[in-house]
Design an enzyme around this catalytic site. Structure first.
Site, PDB file in Angstrom:
ATOM      1  N   GLN A 175      -2.915  -9.222 -10.757  1.00 47.31           N
ATOM      2  CA  GLN A 175      -4.263  -9.403 -10.211  1.00 47.31           C
ATOM      3  C   GLN A 175      -5.224  -8.459 -10.951  1.00 47.31           C
ATOM      4  O   GLN A 175      -5.223  -7.253 -10.746  1.00 47.31           O
ATOM      5  CB  GLN A 175      -4.279  -9.116  -8.705  1.00 47.31           C
ATOM      6  CG  GLN A 175      -5.622  -9.438  -8.061  1.00 47.31           C
ATOM      7  CD  GLN A 175      -5.662  -8.996  -6.609  1.00 47.31           C
ATOM      8  OE1 GLN A 175      -5.373  -7.850  -6.295  1.00 47.31           O
ATOM      9  NE2 GLN A 175      -6.032  -9.902  -5.720  1.00 47.31           N
ATOM     10  N   ARG A 215     -13.771  -6.779  -4.567  1.00 45.82           N
ATOM     11  CA  ARG A 215     -14.087  -5.553  -5.285  1.00 45.82           C
ATOM     12  C   ARG A 215     -15.319  -5.753  -6.185  1.00 45.82           C
ATOM     13  O   ARG A 215     -16.321  -6.302  -5.748  1.00 45.82           O
ATOM     14  CB  ARG A 215     -12.869  -5.059  -6.061  1.00 45.82           C
ATOM     15  CG  ARG A 215     -11.608  -4.840  -5.191  1.00 45.82           C
ATOM     16  CD  ARG A 215     -11.832  -3.855  -4.062  1.00 45.82           C
ATOM     17  NE  ARG A 215     -12.114  -2.519  -4.522  1.00 45.82           N
ATOM     18  CZ  ARG A 215     -11.196  -1.553  -4.697  1.00 45.82           C
ATOM     19  NH1 ARG A 215      -9.913  -1.816  -4.467  1.00 45.82           N
ATOM     20  NH2 ARG A 215     -11.553  -0.352  -5.080  1.00 45.82           N
ATOM     21  N   CYS A 251       3.258  -5.408  13.390  1.00 39.58           N
ATOM     22  CA  CYS A 251       2.983  -4.107  14.003  1.00 39.58           C
ATOM     23  C   CYS A 251       2.116  -3.241  13.096  1.00 39.58           C
ATOM     24  O   CYS A 251       1.415  -2.334  13.564  1.00 39.58           O
ATOM     25  CB  CYS A 251       4.284  -3.378  14.327  1.00 39.58           C
ATOM     26  SG  CYS A 251       5.232  -2.880  12.864  1.00 39.58           S
TER      27      CYS A 251
END
Length: 417
Positions: free
Chosen positions: A96, A167, A347
C-alpha cells in the site's frame, strides 16, 4: 462457494476471494524493512490460504511513522524474499503506497538535531495545515519518490500496488481538509488531481503491475454527522471510481474514511457498529464500475462474506482481525462443515490497543500471533476430561464433590482438556 472461486484482476488471478487488507502491524524493523517477525507473519497468512495480502502504509521515504518502508535499493532483497515466500502458496503480494500528511524531510531534520519539542510542534502543525501548505514542487518530488518505490517493488516481485487513498492523497481529495485555491484545490477535478497523478506515476514506473486503489468514503452517522475527513462523500466517490477505472486502475478497495482521531471509526469494537457496515456504500461503487471491488468493515463469518458477494456488494472480501484470530480461516473453509473457524470477537484488545500503545499487533484469541513459527500451539498428547466446581474461590476436582448443602452457592464450569 463464491468465496473460494478464483477471480481475474488485471493481469493476475487471485485463487480465491479472500484478502488480508492493509493493517499497521508494528512488525517491521526500525528502518521499515521486512525482518523476521514481519516475514513470518505474512508467510503464515499465505500458508493459511489467503489469496492476496496487502502490506499497509509502505512509505517511499524515511518517515518517523512506524510502518514498512521501501525508500532505498538495499531494502529490495527483503521484499523479494517475502514475495517469493508468498508465491509458494499462490498468494499475491501487494504494498500500500502512501505518504503521510506532514513534511517528512523537515521533521526528520528536527529529529536528527534532537529538538524533540520543535519536532512535536511541527508534527502537530503539519497535521492541521500540511495539505494546504505543501507546494506543487514538493508534491512533484513526492511523486518521483513514489515512482522509485514502485520500481523497487516491481523488481522485488511485488504483484500489486495499492494506492493509499487516505492520508496525503485522500486529504487532498477531501472537501473537509483541503482548503487550497490552486490546481489541487476547490472543485472536484482539482482535488482528485494528485490522486490521478499517483496512478499515472505507477503506470510509468511499472507498466505491467496490477493497480489497486483504496477508496475511502466519508460516511454519515445515524445522527446526520459525518464520519471521517479524508476521502470523499459517496456521490463524489462513485464519480471518482469511474474515473479511476478509465485511468487504468484494476481494482478498488472501498473503506471507511479516516482522519477522525478515533480508530473505532475504521476498526470498530464489538457492539459499536453493525456488521458489514460499509456494505451500502461499497455496493454503490460496485454498481458504477466493471473492475473488481473489495469490501471491508466488520465482516466476520463466511456467511457474511458469501452474502456480500451474492448480493452484488463486492467481489472480494477483506478479512483483517478475522485472520489475526485464525490464520487458517481459508483452509478451514475449504475443509467444509465440521471444521471450526476461530472467529474474531472484536474486542480490539490485542490488535488496535497494542498499536495505539506503540506495541506490535497481537490477538487475545491467537497466542501464536506475532510469534509465528516461534510459538506453536499443538494439541495435547494425553487428552483428559475434567470437571471443575468453583465454590467461594475454591476449586474442587472429581471425585472430591462438595457437600450437597452448599450446592446453591456453586458456580459450575465445565472444561475440556
Amino acid at each position: 462457494m463464491n468465496l473460494l472461486e478464483p477471480i481475474q484482476v488485471g493481469k493476475i488471478t487471485l485463487k480465491n476471494r479472500i484478502m488480508f487488507p492493509p493493517m499497521t502491524t508494528g512488525y517491521e524493523e526500525r528502518d521499515g524493512s521486512i525482518g523476521t517477525q514481519s516475514f513470518n507473519f505474512y508467510k503464515r497468512l499465505a500458508e493459511g490460504g489467503v489469496a492476496y495480502i496487502v502490506l499497509g502504509d509502505v512509505a517511499p521515504v524515511n518517515t518517523v511513522s512506524p510502518t514498512p518502508k521501501l525508500f532505498h535499493d538495499g531494502q529490495i532483497e527483503a521484499y523479494q524474499k517475502l514475495a517469493d515466500a508468498l508465491h509458494v502458496y499462490d498468494c499475491k503480494l501487494g504494498i500500500q503506497l502512501f505518504h503521510p500528511e506532514y513534511d517528512v524531510d523537515a521533521l526528520a531534520e528536527l529529529f536528527r538535531k534532537g529538538d524533540m519539542q520543535a519536532a512535536r510542534a511541527k508534527l502537530h502543525h503539519d497535521m492541521l495545515h500540511y495539505i494546504d501548505e505543501v507546494t506543487e514542487e514538493q508534491l512533484n518530488t513526492i511523486l518521483e519518490k513514489m515512482g522509485d518505490c514502485v520500481k523497487r517493488a516491481y523488481q522485488a516481485g511485488v504483484d500489486v500496488i495499492e494506492v493509499h487513498g487516505d492520508r496525503l492523497v485522500g486529504s487532498l481529495c477531501s472537501t473537509i481538509l483541503n482548503h487550497r485555491n490552486d490546481q489541487y484545490g476547490g472543485v472536484f477535478e482539482n482535488r482528485i488531481r494528485f490522486a490521478l497523478d499517483v496512478v499515472k506515476t505507477i503506470k510509468e514506473y511499472a507498466p505491467d503491475i496490477c493497480i489497486d486503489y483504496k477508496l475511502p468514503v466519508v460516511t454519515v452517522n445515524p445522527d446526520g454527522t459525518l464520519r471521517g475527513k479524508g476521502g470523499l462523500l459517496i456521490e463524489e466517490a462513485v464519480k471518482f471510481a469511474k474515473i479511476l477505472e478509465e485511468a487504468g486502475v484494476d481494482m478498488i478497495h472501498v473503506g471507511q474514511a479516516n482522519h477522525t482521531g478515533n480508530m473505532n471509526d475504521t476498526i470498530p469494537a464489538m457492539g459499536t457498529t453493525p456488521y458489514s457496515f460499509m456494505a451500502s456504500y461499497t455496493k454503490q461503487i460496485k454498481e458504477a464500475v466493471a473492475i473488481p471491488v473489495s469490501a471491508v468493515g466488520r465482516i466476520i463469518t463466511p456467511e457474511n462474506g458469501e452474502a456480500l458477494i451474492e448480493n452484488g456488494v463486492c467481489d472480494i472480501i477483506g478479512l483483517g482481525r478475522s485472520l489475526l484470530a485464525d490464520p487458517d480461516y481459508v483452509k478451514k473453509l475449504e475443509a467444509g462443515e465440521g471444521t471450526r473457524i476461530r472467529h474474531c470477537m472484536m474486542c480490539n484488545k490485542g490488535c488496535t490497543d497494542s498499536i495505539q500503545n506503540r506495541k506490535f499487533l497481537s490477538c487475545v484469541l491467537n497466542a501464536e500471533n506475532g510469534y509465528e513459527y516461534d510459538r506453536v500451539i499443538t494439541p495435547a498428547t494425553d487428552k483428559k476430561k475434567l470437571l471443575l466446581w468453583v465454590v467461594d474461590q475454591q476449586v474442587w476436582k472429581l471425585p472430591e464433590w462438595p457437600k450437597q448443602k452448599d450446592m446453591m452457592s456453586f458456580y459450575l464450569k465445565k472444561k475440556q482438556l
